[in-house]
Write an enzyme that holds these catalytic residues in place. Structure first.
Site, short mmCIF file in Angstrom:
data_model
loop_
_atom_site.label_atom_id
_atom_site.label_comp_id
_atom_site.label_asym_id
_atom_site.label_seq_id
_atom_site.Cartn_x
_atom_site.Cartn_y
_atom_site.Cartn_z
N SER A 148 0.68 -1.32 0.22
CA SER A 148 -0.08 -0.05 0.04
C SER A 148 1.01 1.29 -0.23
O SER A 148 1.69 1.68 -1.16
CB SER A 148 -0.62 0.17 1.04
OG SER A 148 -1.69 0.89 1.04
N ASP A 244 -9.27 -3.76 -6.03
CA ASP A 244 -8.75 -3.13 -5.08
C ASP A 244 -7.86 -1.87 -5.24
O ASP A 244 -7.76 -1.60 -6.19
CB ASP A 244 -6.91 -3.98 -4.02
CG ASP A 244 -6.60 -2.76 -3.52
OD1 ASP A 244 -7.07 -2.14 -2.73
OD2 ASP A 244 -5.77 -3.14 -3.42
N HIS A 270 -8.72 -4.71 -0.42
CA HIS A 270 -7.53 -4.27 0.57
C HIS A 270 -7.19 -4.63 1.47
O HIS A 270 -5.69 -5.33 1.54
CB HIS A 270 -7.29 -2.81 -0.06
CG HIS A 270 -5.66 -1.92 0.40
ND1 HIS A 270 -5.65 -2.17 -0.64
CD2 HIS A 270 -5.69 -1.34 1.24
CE1 HIS A 270 -4.15 -1.10 0.13
NE2 HIS A 270 -4.57 -0.88 0.76
#
Length: 299
Positions: A148, A244, A270
């Site tokens: 991320s 995602d 996610h």
């Protein structure tokens, strides 16, 4: 007599020139004479390989211990680094987890550090670690892996190394794994797993950056990385779960504000890279990175 003196002087000049050329050939760099330079000295305490892990948003803090991170016991990256630490304990492998603020100011969390500032803090600390270790241990190789926000900042570091020749030499990077990279584009790096049609959120939202600022102030949507990953392109692995919205956002944004809100809302996809069977057939993204890193460490 005059001719004899002139001849003697000419001979002396020739001898001086020959001796000077010989001395220059002895002293010039070995690569110019075809000989190989001896390898740079590597202190005994140096690791052969250092694995740098960059946790995602809210999975680290600025004062966390890089060798025993405790900021978030549920950090996705711990599910990768813990098995590697266990397997390579006692060997010349260093596992280092990036300590950075890892926040993302948004309309629901106005007191947090902005995404831009958090990301830049992370980049600066990773680059400092790379430079410091390389200066002391010039033969140590590096493997980078992040999730991320951590994937975004490591992708930016890989861009600096592979495209711009900054930070450390590119040959010292064995591989880079980016899980849910918000600047992902299909043209850069090697995609692993089931195909996705979208791009990173920063790429999709770049055209409407000003419109999304009230939702995510201080989170600049910067678009794709200029030049991709350069000479590191074949060594950068991009992993993105279908749907995602961080890394698989539609290119054509109809409603930028709504898309920005999706970034700060709970995204079940996610948060499931450790268990989602729809990312990489036959395994999970976390297990794939573990196996990939093991192979690189043992090569």
């Amino acid at each position: 007599m005059k001719k004899l003196l002139m001849a003697a002087a000419a001979i002396i000049i020739v001898i001086v020139i020959v001796l000077g050329v010989a001395r220059w050939l002895e002293q010039r760099p070995s690569e110019q004479t075809g000989a190989q330079q001896p390898p740079l000295a590597q202190p005994e305490h140096c690791a052969d390989v250092e694995f740098i892990s960059a946790p995602g948003t809210w999975e680290s803090n600025a004062v966390d211990d890089p060798f025993a991170p405790q900021a978030n016991p549920n950090s996705l990256m711990l599910q990768i680094t813990n098995p590697l630490t266990e397997q390579f304990q006692g060997q010349k492998v260093k596992i280092w987890t990036l300590p950075y603020t890892a926040q993302f100011r948004n309309i629901n969390a106005q007191d947090e550090m902005s995404y831009d500032d958090s990301r830049e803090e992370g980049i600066a600390r990773v680059e400092q670690e790379l430079r410091d270790v390389h200066a002391e241990c010039p033969q140590t190789d590096f493997i980078l892996a992040g999730f991320s926000q951590g994937a975004v900042l490591l992708g930016d570091v890989a861009n600096k190394i592979g495209v711009h020749g900054e930070v450390i030499p590119a040959e010292r990077i064995r591989g880079v794994a980016l899980l849910a990279d918000g600047r992902r584009v299909p043209e850069a790096g090697q995609f692993v797993g089931n195909p996705v049609a979208g791009v990173g959120a920063e790429v999709a939202l770049e055209p409407v950056n000003l419109l999304v600022q009230p939702i995510v102030p201080g989170a600049t949507m910067r678009g794709p990385r200029d030049g991709g990953f350069g000479v590191l392109n074949d060594r950068v692995m991009e992993i993105c779960a279908p749907d995602d919205t961080v890394c698989d956002a539609p290119r054509n944004v109809v409603n930028g504000v709504a898309r920005a809100r999706q970034l700060i809302e709970s995204n079940g996809v996610h948060g499931m890279y450790a268990t989602n069977p729809n990312v990489i057939p036959g395994t999970t993204a976390v297990q794939w990175v573990i196996d990939w890193a093991r192979d690189l460490i043992q090569q």
